[in-house]
Design an enzyme around this catalytic site. Sequence first.
Site, mmCIF file in Angstrom:
data_model
loop_
_atom_site.group_PDB
_atom_site.id
_atom_site.type_symbol
_atom_site.label_atom_id
_atom_site.label_comp_id
_atom_site.label_asym_id
_atom_site.label_seq_id
_atom_site.Cartn_x
_atom_site.Cartn_y
_atom_site.Cartn_z
ATOM 1 N N GLU A 185 11.433 -0.938 -1.281
ATOM 2 C CA GLU A 185 9.991 -1.059 -1.041
ATOM 3 C C GLU A 185 9.243 0.189 -1.530
ATOM 4 O O GLU A 185 8.990 0.326 -2.717
ATOM 5 C CB GLU A 185 9.740 -1.369 0.435
ATOM 6 N N MET A 186 8.941 1.125 -0.670
ATOM 7 C CA MET A 186 8.159 2.286 -1.086
ATOM 8 C C MET A 186 9.032 3.440 -1.597
ATOM 9 O O MET A 186 8.540 4.361 -2.256
ATOM 10 C CB MET A 186 7.262 2.723 0.069
#
Length: 358
Positions: free
Chosen positions: A161-162
């Site tokens: 994700e991030m």
Amino acid sequence: MPASLSNTTTPLKVHRNIYPNSFRVISSICEVNMKRYILHLIFTLMVCTPLLAAEPLGTPDPDDMILYDDEENTELEVELGKMLFFDTRLSVNGQQSCATCHNPDLGFSDGMAKGVGTKNNPLGRNTPHIYNMAWSSVLMWDGREPTLEQQALGPIASGQEMMLPLDELERRLNAVAGYRRLFKQAYDVDKITRDEIARAIAAFERTIVIDDTPFDRYLAGDTQAMSQDAIKGLALFKGKGNCTQCHDGPNFTDDSFHSLGIKDNDPGRAAITGDKQFLGAFKTPGLRNTELTAPYMHDGSLTSLMDVVKFYNQGGGGAKHTSNLVKPLNLTAKEERQLVAFLKSLTQPFEVDVPKIP
């Protein structure tokens, strides 16, 4: 045991578990003494009977929110958390914030069937909304996080994700004088750590509350708040549609896990528990503002609320691991429309002003 069984333990809510009814009772009591028979019978009744009926539908009570150390969040914490929620510094390449995927203009989701990571890489599941998460004791589709604070850090550090290591997250924020000042004011700390970051983001997320919908006003006595179709849909929701078996309580979720029979290779809750009985089982999403959060299901495969109702009406997706709660409903086309009308009565506009980032 069926895939709908939940073994999640929470401090505030006992999950309704669905147990098999196929236990054998001793065929001949003459082979055992009466004491053993009675104990066996008591055990069988305990195991074969659902623990709780559906929790009544209602309006969420702020007193039931799950708070960090049972303390109310301050306005400063909330504002700080909002800044972090919109800050792209929280991703490895500065391209993604929490709000990128949980966009307030898209029902705190992203409008896509499945999410994408900060490097535009595909993710495996639909981005869940975050309305009324303050009342939830099990988070994410597979329930792997028990608190908002733990959930807040998960996507940041995730390699999909991030993608930002938490050590680097702390370094970045400590390098920003504005953040150091705000964290000092909010938490009386000289150095920002992941713990305060998580607390701040969770404090903001606790303010994302839907509790003044047409349904809530109808419950409060305003008989004109809901349309006649929505009122009939409510009766179907609690009755023929059997929806409250899972979507119950003030937030329309049992916080448990069920397989709807969707045929994909996602193991769901089973990947967390290691127990095959949870194969294909995912957390029941809350339904407040569900009209705004399309597409639906963990794989984003259903594009509208009508598609969702028709899916349930046919008895789910048909996979072998389908919960025994999911059965054909025999709803008429008119009843399907009425159910959709009710679901839309759970909608309340919610706007967020984008903050100035330090």
